[in-house]
Design an enzyme around this catalytic site. Structure first.
Site, PDB file in Angstrom:
ATOM      1  N   GLY A  45       0.844  -1.188   0.000  1.00  0.00           N
ATOM      2  CA  GLY A  45       0.000   0.000   0.000  1.00  0.00           C
ATOM      3  C   GLY A  45       0.878   1.235   0.000  1.00  0.00           C
ATOM      4  N   GLN A  50       3.454   9.795   0.928  1.00  0.00           N
ATOM      5  CA  GLN A  50       4.661   9.017   1.245  1.00  0.00           C
ATOM      6  C   GLN A  50       5.763   9.214   0.204  1.00  0.00           C
ATOM      7  OE1 GLN A  50       2.272   5.219   2.093  1.00  0.00           O
ATOM      8  NE2 GLN A  50       4.035   5.038   3.459  1.00  0.00           N
ATOM      9  N   CYS A  95       4.680  -0.126   7.732  1.00  0.00           N
ATOM     10  CA  CYS A  95       4.507   1.031   6.856  1.00  0.00           C
ATOM     11  C   CYS A  95       5.843   1.336   6.188  1.00  0.00           C
ATOM     12  CB  CYS A  95       4.051   2.235   7.690  1.00  0.00           C
ATOM     13  SG  CYS A  95       3.793   3.739   6.741  1.00  0.00           S
ATOM     14  N   LEU A  96       5.803   1.622   4.892  1.00  0.00           N
ATOM     15  CA  LEU A  96       7.037   1.953   4.163  1.00  0.00           C
ATOM     16  C   LEU A  96       7.707   3.200   4.744  1.00  0.00           C
ATOM     17  CD1 LEU A  96       5.999   1.324   0.447  1.00  0.00           C
ATOM     18  CD2 LEU A  96       7.780   0.107   1.709  1.00  0.00           C
ATOM     19  N   HIS A 137      -5.579   2.237   6.842  1.00  0.00           N
ATOM     20  CA  HIS A 137      -4.183   2.652   7.041  1.00  0.00           C
ATOM     21  C   HIS A 137      -3.804   3.749   6.029  1.00  0.00           C
ATOM     22  CE1 HIS A 137       0.232   1.680   7.832  1.00  0.00           C
ATOM     23  NE2 HIS A 137       0.300   2.371   6.703  1.00  0.00           N
ATOM     24  N   GLU A 138      -4.151   3.536   4.768  1.00  0.00           N
ATOM     25  CA  GLU A 138      -3.773   4.494   3.714  1.00  0.00           C
ATOM     26  C   GLU A 138      -4.573   5.789   3.799  1.00  0.00           C
ATOM     27  OE1 GLU A 138      -1.083   3.953   2.324  1.00  0.00           O
ATOM     28  OE2 GLU A 138      -0.926   1.809   2.731  1.00  0.00           O
ATOM     29  N   HIS A 141      -3.050   8.098   6.212  1.00  0.00           N
ATOM     30  CA  HIS A 141      -1.936   8.873   5.640  1.00  0.00           C
ATOM     31  C   HIS A 141      -2.443  10.162   5.006  1.00  0.00           C
ATOM     32  CE1 HIS A 141       1.718   6.499   6.030  1.00  0.00           C
ATOM     33  NE2 HIS A 141       1.129   5.410   5.579  1.00  0.00           N
TER      34      HIS A 141
HETATM   35  C1  QAP Z   1       0.040  -0.626   4.706  1.00  0.00           C
HETATM   36  O1  QAP Z   1       2.237  -1.315   4.308  1.00  0.00           O
HETATM   37  C2  QAP Z   1      -0.564  -1.820   5.374  1.00  0.00           C
HETATM   38  O2  QAP Z   1       8.701  -2.069   7.475  1.00  0.00           O
HETATM   39  C3  QAP Z   1       1.056  -0.979   3.665  1.00  0.00           C
HETATM   40  O3  QAP Z   1      10.795  -2.675   5.948  1.00  0.00           O
HETATM   41  C4  QAP Z   1      -0.096  -2.224   6.612  1.00  0.00           C
HETATM   42  O4  QAP Z   1       3.227  -1.820   2.390  1.00  0.00           O
HETATM   43  C5  QAP Z   1      -1.569  -2.503   4.786  1.00  0.00           C
HETATM   44  C6  QAP Z   1       7.029  -2.401   4.266  1.00  0.00           C
HETATM   45  C7  QAP Z   1      -0.678  -3.309   7.240  1.00  0.00           C
HETATM   46  C8  QAP Z   1      -2.136  -3.594   5.414  1.00  0.00           C
HETATM   47  C9  QAP Z   1      -1.692  -4.003   6.631  1.00  0.00           C
HETATM   48  C10 QAP Z   1       7.233  -2.173   5.614  1.00  0.00           C
HETATM   49  C11 QAP Z   1       8.108  -2.712   3.473  1.00  0.00           C
HETATM   50  C12 QAP Z   1       5.712  -2.267   3.645  1.00  0.00           C
HETATM   51  C13 QAP Z   1       8.499  -2.283   6.158  1.00  0.00           C
HETATM   52  C14 QAP Z   1       3.329  -1.691   3.587  1.00  0.00           C
HETATM   53  C15 QAP Z   1       9.586  -2.598   5.349  1.00  0.00           C
HETATM   54  C16 QAP Z   1       9.387  -2.808   4.009  1.00  0.00           C
HETATM   55  C17 QAP Z   1       4.583  -1.889   4.292  1.00  0.00           C
HETATM   56 CO    CO Z   2       1.810   3.479   5.704  1.00  0.00          CO
END
Ligand code: QAP
Ligand code: CO
Length: 171
Positions: A45, A50, A95-96, A137-138, A141
């Protein structure tokens, strides 16, 4: 083009994003860049803020039953609004913009969301499961919020301490 991800505690992550008014080529290029960036950084996501763009745009691309992240499952949401929330669910989120940190967060289990696709067509959907979690979550943001704001006081304190330590170590 792959863009840089804005990392916590960058103040841009607290900005309230603005609605899209033109569903034009510029929007499509931005959506394509967001997709390329999300895939390159191994995300499921991504919100425009971001990558430093204060616009109400988000992407969600979950893996299918085979565990494959297929582009045909990509959800692009412009100016999304949640119109209904129901139930309660806990999921370990990441989260990215907060790389390497994961923690349980409580959100609604089922939601109704209204948004526009890249051509300006209005979509209304009922979401459940991980898709409902990711959408909440998004959308957070887009309102300038991060999942770490939903942690208990003690967990947040512990996170801040560890994050400062990491920043000092230059990681
Ligand atoms: C949001 O999250 C989300 O720590 C998207 O080192 C969160 O794409 C959606 C990511 C929970 C559904 C459930 C995180 C990549 C990516 C990190 C992400 C990392 C590399 C997170
Ligand atoms: Co996020």
């Amino acid at each position: 083009m792959i863009r840089d991800i804005v990392i916590y505690p960058d103040k841009r992550l607290r900005k309230v994003s603005k609605d899209i008014t033109e569903f034009d080529e510029k929007l499509h290029t931005l959506l394509n860049d967001m997709y390329e960036t999300m895939i390159a950084k191994e995300g499921i996501g991504l919100a425009a803020i971001q990558i430093g763009i204060e616009k109400n745009i988000l992407l969600i691309n979950l893996a299918d039953e085979d565990g494959k992240q297929e582009k045909e499952d990509l959800l692009e949401a412009i100016n999304p609004k949640i119109t209904h929330l129901e139930g309660n669910e806990t999921y370990q989120e990441g989260c990215l913009s907060v790389p390497g940190y994961y923690e349980d967060v409580q959100r609604a289990q089922n939601i109704t969301v209204e948004y526009f696709d890249r051509y300006g067509t209005k979509i209304v959907r009922n979401l459940e499961g991980l898709l409902a979690i990711a959408m909440q979550h998004e959308i957070d943001h887009l309102k300038g919020h991060l999942f770490i704001e939903k942690l208990s006081y003690l967990k947040r304190k512990k996170f801040e301490k560890e994050w400062k330590k990491r920043l000092k170590a230059g990681k």
